[in-house]
Design an enzyme around this catalytic site. Structure first.
Site, PDB file in Angstrom:
ATOM      1  N   LYS A 266       0.844  -1.202   0.000  1.00 35.24           N
ATOM      2  CA  LYS A 266       0.000   0.000   0.000  1.00 35.24           C
ATOM      3  C   LYS A 266       0.877   1.249   0.000  1.00 35.24           C
ATOM      4  O   LYS A 266       2.000   1.204   0.501  1.00 35.24           O
ATOM      5  CB  LYS A 266      -0.850   0.029   1.277  1.00 35.24           C
ATOM      6  CG  LYS A 266      -2.040  -0.882   1.274  1.00 35.24           C
ATOM      7  CD  LYS A 266      -2.834  -0.712   2.561  1.00 35.24           C
ATOM      8  CE  LYS A 266      -4.015  -1.656   2.608  1.00 35.24           C
ATOM      9  NZ  LYS A 266      -5.027  -1.392   1.576  1.00 35.24           N
ATOM     10  N   ARG A 340     -10.741 -11.099   1.277  1.00 34.76           N
ATOM     11  CA  ARG A 340     -11.662 -12.062   0.667  1.00 34.76           C
ATOM     12  C   ARG A 340     -11.106 -13.486   0.724  1.00 34.76           C
ATOM     13  O   ARG A 340     -11.868 -14.446   0.757  1.00 34.76           O
ATOM     14  CB  ARG A 340     -11.991 -11.627  -0.764  1.00 34.76           C
ATOM     15  CG  ARG A 340     -10.818 -11.580  -1.695  1.00 34.76           C
ATOM     16  CD  ARG A 340     -11.081 -10.721  -2.926  1.00 34.76           C
ATOM     17  NE  ARG A 340     -11.034  -9.294  -2.625  1.00 34.76           N
ATOM     18  CZ  ARG A 340     -11.306  -8.332  -3.511  1.00 34.76           C
ATOM     19  NH1 ARG A 340     -11.643  -8.631  -4.753  1.00 34.76           N
ATOM     20  NH2 ARG A 340     -11.250  -7.059  -3.159  1.00 34.76           N
TER      21      ARG A 340
HETATM   22  N1  BES Z   1      -8.315  -3.523   4.070  1.00 36.11           N
HETATM   23  C1  BES Z   1      -8.408  -3.088   2.743  1.00 36.11           C
HETATM   24  C2  BES Z   1      -9.647  -2.289   2.455  1.00 36.11           C
HETATM   25  C3  BES Z   1      -9.730  -0.920   3.084  1.00 36.11           C
HETATM   26  C4  BES Z   1      -9.023   0.142   2.537  1.00 36.11           C
HETATM   27  C5  BES Z   1     -10.529  -0.715   4.167  1.00 36.11           C
HETATM   28  C6  BES Z   1      -9.131   1.386   3.107  1.00 36.11           C
HETATM   29  C7  BES Z   1     -10.657   0.537   4.725  1.00 36.11           C
HETATM   30  C8  BES Z   1      -9.932   1.600   4.196  1.00 36.11           C
HETATM   31  C9  BES Z   1      -8.398  -4.277   1.790  1.00 36.11           C
HETATM   32  O1  BES Z   1      -7.678  -5.374   2.199  1.00 36.11           O
HETATM   33  C10 BES Z   1      -7.848  -3.789   0.498  1.00 36.11           C
HETATM   34  O2  BES Z   1      -6.748  -3.319   0.497  1.00 36.11           O
HETATM   35  N2  BES Z   1      -8.611  -3.883  -0.567  1.00 36.11           N
HETATM   36  C11 BES Z   1      -8.195  -3.411  -1.851  1.00 36.11           C
HETATM   37  C12 BES Z   1      -8.732  -4.353  -2.883  1.00 36.11           C
HETATM   38  C13 BES Z   1      -8.173  -4.131  -4.267  1.00 36.11           C
HETATM   39  C14 BES Z   1      -6.707  -4.453  -4.295  1.00 36.11           C
HETATM   40  C15 BES Z   1      -8.912  -4.993  -5.244  1.00 36.11           C
HETATM   41  C16 BES Z   1      -8.739  -2.007  -2.048  1.00 36.11           C
HETATM   42  O3  BES Z   1      -9.838  -1.722  -1.590  1.00 36.11           O
HETATM   43  O4  BES Z   1      -8.033  -1.193  -2.622  1.00 36.11           O
HETATM   44 ZN    ZN Z   2      -5.608  -5.285   1.703  1.00 39.46          ZN
END
Ligand code: BES
Ligand code: ZN
Ligand code: ZN
Length: 489
Positions: A266, A340
């Site tokens: 991230k 997921r």
């Molecule tokens: N934990 C995150 C989702 C999230 C992001 C929750 C910001 C709250 C605030 C999750 O694991 C994630 O990173 N999801 C990605 C999915 C994508 C790579 C398809 C996302 O939402 O960017």
């Molecule tokens: Zn994630």
């Protein structure tokens, strides 16, 4: 904080009454001498009962009631199921600010609200608003003052006091573990918390660790967990208070104790907030704690897959193909879409092991959910209309807002992979919350299921609406919601 009820107020440091907008009377306050009445009337005139406004009228020192607090609740037609809750929270915070040992709130008459829901809102509002995460600060918050609610006593009221306290405590418990920093809360810590509550409240608790996870086929949990020295855990809590052969309700919660994104790292900004990626699991823990304290006559199972998503030499990678507990294979295209994977394992396990009546899962699953609905409304995606309707009804009562998103075959098609049964991302940024839910749906064969994406609401973020009972940090979203749903089954 202790809570009790009295028929009338005799002696208190602070007597609080609610005031409707543009009225000249506070609801339910007793009669006072002429001098006091004049001051109260002046104060009422100043504040006009405006929503959230608070005025304090000091009384003479000899008076057994030392101060009167008037709390505006706005226009009668604008009252919601939340008004008394967040105004009570404001009152409680004021009482603590004044360093009081106790305070009293006069419950408004029944034409405002039914007394049962009023009392539960007062208790939830005050308790939740007084919670503060100060574990790591030398300067501690003032102790919480005790509360007396002025209302005519009855067994029904006594019962609702006990219930509301347990519900509020469940929410506070969820907040207090969700707020823990990632160095102090690993999957093992969560497993230990679970064992402790299970022991205290006579629930069955089992923990599955490596290498059993891998051996038993939990390919999602194992893959995501393999990059961290903090080993993954699958936590299972069972509350068996229903008829012996009755199928349980299964609750599943994502508990990623820290989500760096893994190899698909991230960006740095606000990455610290990913300590809240365990909020779904914490919600399930808070619910299980409350359910066991309430001794609900139901069979309920809580399943919490917990991992830390880290980059490293042992991490899973984009391009990997893994086998989930369902037997289906998943192509990994982004290691940040880890939630997921661990949820799919837990959902399939829940269905196979328990043949439940329904499965409900909670997860801070997608950033896309914040784009779609913002930070005050959660998304619900489900394969069952009846289940969705029931949860939405509870949501109206507890004011934890949710909004349904669709899930048809077109979305299922968006996660088809060229090389495996599915891929762990959709197509670009299109419908990210739904394609994540589509992945989860593949984990379930036939059970009514509802997925609640709490990415926007699980903790206070920039655009979060301010509420007295949700101070900065984790909100415990979903605990009151599901407890309401379960209590009505
Ligand atoms: N934990 C995150 C989702 C999230 C992001 C929750 C910001 C709250 C605030 C999750 O694991 C994630 O990173 N999801 C990605 C999915 C994508 C790579 C398809 C996302 O939402 O960017
Ligand atoms: Zn994630
Ligand atoms: Zn995540």
């Amino acid at each position: 904080m202790k809570i009790k009820i009295e028929n009338s107020s005799k002696k208190t440091s602070l007597l609080c009454g609610f005031v409707l907008e543009n009225t000249t009377k506070s609801l339910g306050l007793p009669k006072f001498d002429t001098k006091t009445t004049i001051s109260i009337n002046q104060s009422l005139k100043d504040m006009e009962g405006k929503l959230g406004k608070i005025n304090i009228v000091p009384l003479s020192e000899k008076n057994p009631i030392q101060r009167i607090l008037l709390a505006g609740i706005g226009k009668k037609e604008n009252l919601t199921n939340d008004t008394i809750r967040f105004v009570s929270g404001k009152i409680a915070q004021k009482a603590r600010e004044l360093k009081l040992k106790e305070f009293s709130i006069v419950s408004p008459p029944s034409f405002i609200h039914d007394p049962i829901s009023t009392v539960s809102q007062i208790i939830e509002g005050t308790k939740m608003a007084l919670y503060k995460f100060d574990k790591f600060k030398a300067e501690k918050t003032e102790p919480s003052p005790d509360l007396t609610i002025i209302i005519s006593k009855s067994t029904k009221i006594s019962k609702i006091i006990k219930t509301s306290e347990i519900v509020a405590d469940g929410t506070i418990f969820t907040k207090s573990i969700a707020n823990l920093p990632p160095n102090e809360c690993t999957p093992t810590t969560l497993a230990n918390f679970s064992k402790t509550i299970a022991k205290k409240n006579k629930m069955k608790c089992s923990i599955i660790s490596e290498p059993e996870l891998k051996k038993k086929g939990f390919g999602g949990i194992s893959a995501v967990g393999q990059g961290s020295k903090n080993q993954p855990k699958l936590i299972i809590l069972e509350h068996n208070h229903g008829p012996k052969n009755e199928k349980p309700i299964v609750l599943v919660g994502k508990a990623v104790t820290f989500d760096t994104g893994g190899i698909s790292l991230k960006p740095g900004s606000a990455m610290d907030e990913m300590k809240f990626d365990k909020c779904g699991g914490c919600t399930v823990l808070g619910i299980m704690k409350a359910v066991s304290e309430l001794k609900l006559p139901l069979n309920i199972v809580g399943i919490i897959p917990s991992v830390e998503n880290m980059p490293g030499g042992e991490s899973y990678r984009p391009g990997d193909i893994i086998k989930l507990y369902s037997g289906k294979t998943a192509e990994i295209l982004n290691t940040d879409a880890e939630g997921r994977l661990i949820l799919a394992d837990a959902l399939s396990y829940g269905e196979k092991q328990y043949s439940p009546k329904a499965i409900i899962d909670f997860a801070t699953l997608t950033g896309a959910c914040i784009v779609a609905l913002g930070t005050n409304v959660a998304a619900i995606v489900s394969n069952d209309e009846k289940l969705t309707k029931k949860i939405c009804e509870s949501s109206k009562r507890t004011t934890e807002e949710i909004w349904e998103l669709p899930l048809n075959q077109d979305y299922m098609d968006m996660i088809k992979s060229d090389v495996a049964d599915m891929k762990n991302v959709g197509i670009g940024r299109a419908a990210g919350t739904i394609t994540a839910a589509a992945f989860l749906k593949n984990a379930i064969e036939k059970t009514p299921w509802a997925h609640i994406d709490i990415a926007g609401v699980a903790w206070t973020q920039g655009a979060t609406k301010e509420k007295s009972y949700n101070p900065k940090g984790a909100t415990g979203f979903g605990v009151r919601l599901i407890l309401d749903y379960l209590q009505r089954l």
